[in-house]
Write an enzyme that holds these catalytic residues in place. Structure first.
Site, PDB file in Angstrom:
ATOM      1  N   LYS A  96       0.703  -1.275   0.310  1.00  0.00           N
ATOM      2  CA  LYS A  96       0.039   0.055   0.149  1.00  0.00           C
ATOM      3  C   LYS A  96       1.270   1.054  -0.078  1.00  0.00           C
ATOM      4  CE  LYS A  96      -3.334   2.428   2.706  1.00  0.00           C
ATOM      5  NZ  LYS A  96      -4.364   3.299   3.694  1.00  0.00           N
ATOM      6  N   GLY A 157      -8.566   9.348   9.244  1.00  0.00           N
ATOM      7  CA  GLY A 157      -8.711   9.863  10.489  1.00  0.00           C
ATOM      8  C   GLY A 157      -9.551  10.709  11.271  1.00  0.00           C
ATOM      9  N   ALA A 184      -9.468   5.856   3.488  1.00  0.00           N
ATOM     10  CA  ALA A 184      -9.174   7.331   4.299  1.00  0.00           C
ATOM     11  C   ALA A 184     -10.695   8.192   4.448  1.00  0.00           C
ATOM     12  CB  ALA A 184      -8.391   8.012   4.270  1.00  0.00           C
ATOM     13  N   GLY A 185     -10.631   8.558   5.871  1.00  0.00           N
ATOM     14  CA  GLY A 185     -12.368   9.562   5.815  1.00  0.00           C
ATOM     15  C   GLY A 185     -13.740   8.772   6.641  1.00  0.00           C
ATOM     16  N   ASN A 206      -9.342   2.057   9.694  1.00  0.00           N
ATOM     17  CA  ASN A 206      -9.516   1.484  10.931  1.00  0.00           C
ATOM     18  C   ASN A 206      -9.123   2.163  11.873  1.00  0.00           C
ATOM     19  OD1 ASN A 206      -4.889   1.047  11.010  1.00  0.00           O
ATOM     20  ND2 ASN A 206      -6.859   1.413  12.938  1.00  0.00           N
ATOM     21  N   THR A 207      -9.425   3.540  11.684  1.00  0.00           N
ATOM     22  CA  THR A 207      -9.077   4.194  12.786  1.00  0.00           C
ATOM     23  C   THR A 207     -10.611   4.216  13.388  1.00  0.00           C
ATOM     24  OG1 THR A 207      -8.011   5.989  12.180  1.00  0.00           O
ATOM     25  CG2 THR A 207      -9.115   6.917  13.915  1.00  0.00           C
TER      26      THR A 207
END
Length: 257
Positions: A96, A157, A184-185, A206-207
């Protein structure tokens, strides 16, 4: 099934492994999500010393595909070197690719990203580039040898969800045969369902999972939302209309006065 560089996976949820309260919580989240691909940062592996080695052994025990990432890299040379080290450590050609260009938003440096992607693809890497939703950048990445694109929908995040649905819709329309993974986001399961309804192929999280009060339960919620969004897209979603349309036909019905 989703095919990524010749590897078929049934789960359309990719899960990051950072920021979890404990290894046990991470393991439960991976199990509940039913993911088949997890991302791992080489920097975490190397910085952890013996603990980092134990962490990687745990990841291997999950029985999933590992997707190393170049998180934290800010230049072409740094990203390429990190990718080469990751290939040795994790024994995979998958990478990645992240080349960060803006410290506050963590937006990728798309110029350096394309250059790094071209170098790595020429050396046999299977590149998963973290990019923006820009169509020209996407074309350049494909020309550089990428067979998968990973556009953001908001800063890493931020949990903002898709801030430019028109751009994401345009990317899907312009690259109908390219696997597109939103990266992301994403902050809520409804965000994940929304991008899957647009026809995206998968979501990387993830977050939103790791920072939840119950990461395992949140992982399960995202898995369900992603599946629901995919099913809705395939079923054919009713598009918004300017006028009301009665659900019950009135032609031929008796009229009482």
């Amino acid at each position: 099934m989703l095919s990524l560089y010749g590897t078929d996976v049934s789960s359309r949820l990719l899960l990051g492994t950072a920021r979890y309260p404990s290894p046990a919580v991470l393991a439960e989240a991976v199990r509940t999500s039913q993911t088949e691909i997890v991302t791992v940062s080489l920097r975490r592996e190397m910085a952890g010393g013996k603990a980092g080695g134990a962490f990687f052994e745990m990841i291997r025990g999950f029985g999933v595909q590992v997707l190393p990432n170049t998180a934290g890299c800010h230049s072409v040379s740094e990203a390429v070197l990190t990718a080469k080290m990751a290939r040795e450590v994790f024994a995979t050609d998958w990478i990645k690719l992240e080349v960060i260009g803006h410290h506050d938003t963590l937006q990728p440096d798309v110029f350096a990203l394309v250059e790094a992607a071209r170098i790595l693809a020429s050396e046999g890497f299977r590149v998963f580039p973290y990019t923006t939703d820009d169509l020209i950048v996407a074309e350049r990445l494909l020309d550089a040898g990428c067979a998968v694109l990973m556009p953001w929908c908001a800063p890493i995040g931020s949990a903002m969800g898709p801030v430019n649905m028109a751009a994401l819709r345009s990317m899907r329309a312009n690259f109908p045969d390219v696997p597109l993974i939103v990266d992301a986001g994403i902050g809520r399961p409804s965000h994940a369902a929304a991008v899957m309804e647009l026809g995206f192929d998968a979501v990387l999280l993830n977050t939103a999972v790791a920072s939840a009060l119950d990461p395992a339960a949140m992982a399960g919620a995202f898995a369900s939302a992603i599946e629901a969004g995919r099913d809705a897209c395939l079923a054919g979603i009713l598009q918004p209309r300017d006028m009301a349309v009665p659900s019950t036909p009135i032609i031929g019905k008796a009229v009482f006065q």
